[in-house]
Enzyme design. Structure first.
Site, PDB file in Angstrom:
ATOM      1  N   CYS A 112      49.107  30.822  44.984  1.00 15.15           N
ATOM      2  CA  CYS A 112      49.429  32.153  45.496  1.00 15.15           C
ATOM      3  C   CYS A 112      50.890  32.518  45.234  1.00 15.15           C
ATOM      4  O   CYS A 112      51.249  32.865  44.122  1.00 15.15           O
ATOM      5  CB  CYS A 112      49.054  32.264  46.980  1.00 15.15           C
ATOM      6  SG  CYS A 112      48.883  33.979  47.546  1.00 15.15           S
ATOM      7  N   HIS A 218      43.454  30.430  47.235  1.00 15.24           N
ATOM      8  CA  HIS A 218      43.905  29.295  48.052  1.00 15.24           C
ATOM      9  C   HIS A 218      42.888  28.151  48.006  1.00 15.24           C
ATOM     10  O   HIS A 218      41.971  28.089  48.820  1.00 15.24           O
ATOM     11  CB  HIS A 218      44.123  29.750  49.502  1.00 15.24           C
ATOM     12  CG  HIS A 218      45.342  30.582  49.691  1.00 15.24           C
ATOM     13  ND1 HIS A 218      46.536  30.054  50.119  1.00 15.24           N
ATOM     14  CD2 HIS A 218      45.561  31.899  49.481  1.00 15.24           C
ATOM     15  CE1 HIS A 218      47.443  31.011  50.177  1.00 15.24           C
ATOM     16  NE2 HIS A 218      46.877  32.149  49.800  1.00 15.24           N
ATOM     17  N   GLU A 220      43.416  25.129  48.813  1.00 20.59           N
ATOM     18  CA  GLU A 220      43.699  24.113  49.833  1.00 20.59           C
ATOM     19  C   GLU A 220      42.841  24.276  51.087  1.00 20.59           C
ATOM     20  O   GLU A 220      42.737  23.342  51.890  1.00 20.59           O
ATOM     21  CB  GLU A 220      45.182  24.142  50.207  1.00 20.59           C
ATOM     22  CG  GLU A 220      45.605  25.275  51.129  1.00 20.59           C
ATOM     23  CD  GLU A 220      45.772  26.620  50.457  1.00 20.59           C
ATOM     24  OE1 GLU A 220      46.083  27.610  51.155  1.00 20.59           O
ATOM     25  OE2 GLU A 220      45.583  26.699  49.210  1.00 20.59           O
TER      26      GLU A 220
END
Length: 246
Positions: A112, A218, A220
C-alpha cells in the site's frame, strides 16, 4: 542443527499512543513475517539518521514496507497539494531502505503506502486522490465507518500481467482495497505486475532485482488463508533466506 531465520526489517510509523509520540507497526505484519519463517525486527524512523545505518542493515536479509495511516509527502513527487496525513520520518527511512535494497539486491516487499513509496523512489508520480481522476470506478477506498473486518474484505479483481513476477500465481485474484493515493506515472525501471479492471496500477516490480515487489492491496490481513498472500510472503521469505545463506 539450528536453522537461522532470515532477519526481516519492518519500517515503523509515527503515531501518538496514550498522548505520547510513538513508533509503531501493526501486529499483523509482524505475525505474517513470523508465520512464513522470518525473524521480524522493527526499525524506528530515527534509524535513517543513524551514522550506523549501513552497518545496521548488514544484518538484514529482507525489508517490509508496510501500509500506513499517513501518505507520501507531496514534495517527494513534485506535487503541491495539501496533504494532512504525513509522516516525514517514515518517508526518510523508507526511501533509504529502497535505495539500500536496490543497491544490494536485498529482497523487499512493499504494501500500500510502501508501493507508493517504491514508485516515487524510482521517479514515478502519484495521484493524490484516485477519486478525483476520471475513469477509476472500482471501490478502492474502504468505508471507514464499517467494522475493520468489513473494511478489509476483498472488493475488486486484479488482473495479473502474463509476463510478470506474479504470473506464476495465476491470471487474476480478488483483493481488498484501502487507499487514497494511487500510482500515476510508473517509475523508471519498474514493471507493472497487476492492474484493476478500471486500469489503476495494483502491483509493480523492480526489473532485474531478485525480489522487489509492491502491491496496492493488503496481503498481511489474511496471510495464512488467502492464496495470493501465501504466494507473496512465501516468495519474499524464500528470497530473504537465499540472501542469508550467502
Amino acid at each position: 542443527m539450528h536453522t537461522f531465520r532470515p532477519v526481516i526489517a519492518i519500517v515503523s510509523c509515527y503515531k501518538m499512543v496514550d498522548g505520547q509520540p510513538s513508533q509503531s507497526v501493526y501486529q499483523k505484519y509482524i505475525d505474517a513475517v513470523n508465520f512464513y519463517g522470518g525473524n521480524p525486527i522493527l526499525l524506528p524512523n530515527t534509524a535513517a539518521d543513524s551514522a550506523n545505518f549501513d552497518a545496521l542493515l548488514k544484518v538484514v536479509d529482507g525489508i517490509l514496507l508496510t501500509g500506513s495511516y499517513s501518505n507520501v509527502a507531496p514534495t517527494r513527487y513534485g506535487a503541491t497539494h495539501l496533504e494532512e496525513k504525513q509522516d516525514l520520518g517514515r518517508d526518510d527511512l523508507s526511501f533509504k531502505l529502497l535505495a539500500h535494497a536496490d543497491k544490494t539486491g536485498t529482497p523487499l516487499l512493499a504494501v500500500c503506502r510502501g508501493l507508493q513509496e517504491m514508485n516515487v523512489h524510482f521517479e514515478g508520480t502519484l495521484h493524490p486522490d484516485w477519486r478525483e481522476v476520471e475513469g477509476f470506478y472500482e471501490p478502492h477506498l474502504e468505508d471507514s465507518t464499517a467494522p475493520l473486518e468489513v473494511q478489509y474484505q476483498p472488493v475488486h479483481d486484479v488482473l495479473i500481467q502474463p509476463e510478470g513476477r506474479l504470473a506464476e500465481f495465476g491470471k487474476e485474484w480478488h483483493v481488498n482495497s484501502l487507499h487514497k493515493q494511487a500510482i500515476n506515472k510508473v517509475g523508471e525501471r519498474l514493471s507493472v505486475e497487476a492492474v484493476a479492471r478500471d486500469g489503476l496500477v495494483e502491483a509493480i516490480s523492480l526489473v532485474q532485482h531478485p525480489f522487489m515487489i509492491g502491491v496496492q492491496w493488503h496481503p498481511e490481513l489474511n496471510y495464512a488463508q488467502d492464496n495470493l498472500s501465501k504466494f507473496l510472503f512465501t516468495e519474499f521469505i524464500q528470497h530473504a533466506s537465499k540472501k542469508l545463506s550467502k
